[in-house]
Design a protein around this motif. Sequence first.
Motif, mmCIF file in Angstrom:
data_model
loop_
_atom_site.group_PDB
_atom_site.id
_atom_site.type_symbol
_atom_site.label_atom_id
_atom_site.label_comp_id
_atom_site.label_asym_id
_atom_site.label_seq_id
_atom_site.Cartn_x
_atom_site.Cartn_y
_atom_site.Cartn_z
ATOM 1 N N ASN A 7 0.836 -1.205 0.000
ATOM 2 C CA ASN A 7 0.000 0.000 0.000
ATOM 3 C C ASN A 7 0.869 1.252 0.000
ATOM 4 N N ARG A 8 1.896 1.243 0.844
ATOM 5 C CA ARG A 8 2.768 2.422 0.915
ATOM 6 C C ARG A 8 3.517 2.622 -0.398
ATOM 7 N N ALA A 9 4.009 1.534 -0.971
ATOM 8 C CA ALA A 9 4.757 1.648 -2.225
ATOM 9 C C ALA A 9 3.898 2.258 -3.324
ATOM 10 N N GLU A 10 2.622 1.847 -3.389
ATOM 11 C CA GLU A 10 1.728 2.400 -4.415
ATOM 12 C C GLU A 10 1.414 3.864 -4.139
ATOM 13 N N ALA A 11 1.137 4.183 -2.884
ATOM 14 C CA ALA A 11 0.832 5.576 -2.539
ATOM 15 C C ALA A 11 2.036 6.482 -2.788
ATOM 16 N N LEU A 12 3.233 5.982 -2.498
ATOM 17 C CA LEU A 12 4.445 6.762 -2.768
ATOM 18 C C LEU A 12 4.602 7.036 -4.262
ATOM 19 N N ALA A 13 4.353 6.019 -5.071
ATOM 20 C CA ALA A 13 4.452 6.206 -6.526
ATOM 21 C C ALA A 13 3.427 7.217 -7.014
ATOM 22 N N MET A 14 2.200 7.116 -6.497
ATOM 23 C CA MET A 14 1.157 8.063 -6.898
ATOM 24 C C MET A 14 1.445 9.459 -6.360
#
Length: 499
Positions: free
Chosen positions: A365-372
């Motif tokens: 979840n964090r990895a996706e939010a960081l990318a976004m």
Amino acid sequence: MNYKNVYIAGVALALSMLTGCNDYLDKIPDNRTELNSVEAVSELLTSAYPDASYMMFCETMSDNSGDKGNGAQHIQINEEAYYWSETFSSTGQDTPEFYWNASYEAIASSNQALKAIEELGSPGDAMPYKGEALLTRAYSHFMLVNLFAKTYNPETADKDMGIPFVTEPEDVVIKEYTRQSVAKVYELIQKDLDAGLPLIQDQAYEVPKYHFNVAAAYTFASRFYLYTGQWQKAIECANNALSVEPAKQMRDWVDEYAAYTYYELRARYTHSEESANLLLAGQVTWWGRQFASARYALTGARRDEIVYADNVSGGDWAYKIYGSNELYLNIPKLEEHFKYNSINATTGRGYVMSPILTIEEALLNRAEALAMNNQFEESITDLNAFLSKRIKAYDASHVLTTDRVKTFYADNETVLNPFYSISEDQLPFVKCLADFRRVEYIHEGMRWFDVRRFRMEIEHNINNEVGEDGKEVLLAEDLRKECQIPELAIEFGLTPNPR
């Protein structure tokens, strides 16, 4: 929108009312008079988690499943889920209706606990349980709205039919509710999250992993904010669940799990001592015995597509796939615990301790939010932490860079259509995260929620017994992505989902 009213009640209760012959009718539905201590409230909250599983029907509906053919075990509800049927031949365990009823029963316990705490004067030692009650109420409503309503889209959410959001204890046998909009349901979930998160305390529980402990609560919150496109909040919540070295919290498929036998692995995966498991829930399901043998499940073609195909690291996934032939392919994740109906009974029910929130989810979840959030280097750090425990003989040759992710996904044709826009720089990362989730949660049903929120088009192969094989397609905006409201609730006046 003018939503009709609905009576929310479990199937057993509703049927008993129709026949007029159940002792339950003679009891007071609201048993708050017995909740005269904080200890009693804490005991009540053990029933505030749905004791039904979504794994079978969600996994089967997703593109993680294929058709093994006529030689595999035929299970009617497994077939109905595979064809995205509007109705199921059963209302029992492993069906959407069973999950609906169990979730509202869990919500009733949450509401009773909150009311009891209020009547006790909201003492300080009750605050962790107030937090737990708010989180359990938020979780059940979140799961329901993500199964029985349209995917959250802020442009249409105030018009899309959601689910009834219940905030009061049931003090009559049958109570009237309204089907609120998706926007309103999400608003109320966030309100419960905001109020509940600061109150959670691990010290309140003998075994925190059977309750909404701090890490589990913030992981769930990170999922909520990811689904609503609130990237910074998703990052902050995931941070509260993860240590500075998240790889040490994860399941170690590369070394530790590689040494386990089939049955050791199955037992370990759902054990409370596994550091990766943040929240475990005992759930009634036959999936613990069927996930390997059911006709519509992991096939050789799906295995090759998800696990054996080239991945962005250039290495091989360390997940252990068993099964000597097409009919029994599986990763041994789920162990059934059979409970007899009584001491002398020969029948009973299967249970699984389901890992409904894990440290891997917090990381992804964090990895996706960081990318976004355009924090690509930070996202890469999380992706590499994940791969370090998932790629065989992991070494420097497998380490990702931004360029490596972009190059690998440059020709990837997967179409993602969430409500928010994804830039050219963000898209490779989001596709990578979707792939990582897909392989990580085989058998567990989580892929279905990505199919929904990314509005993906998927296909199911059909192995016809006579004639040519074919396929069934679920379109990006397909109405079958919303499970149908239970028939009994519709009979009581709830507006069904369109078809």
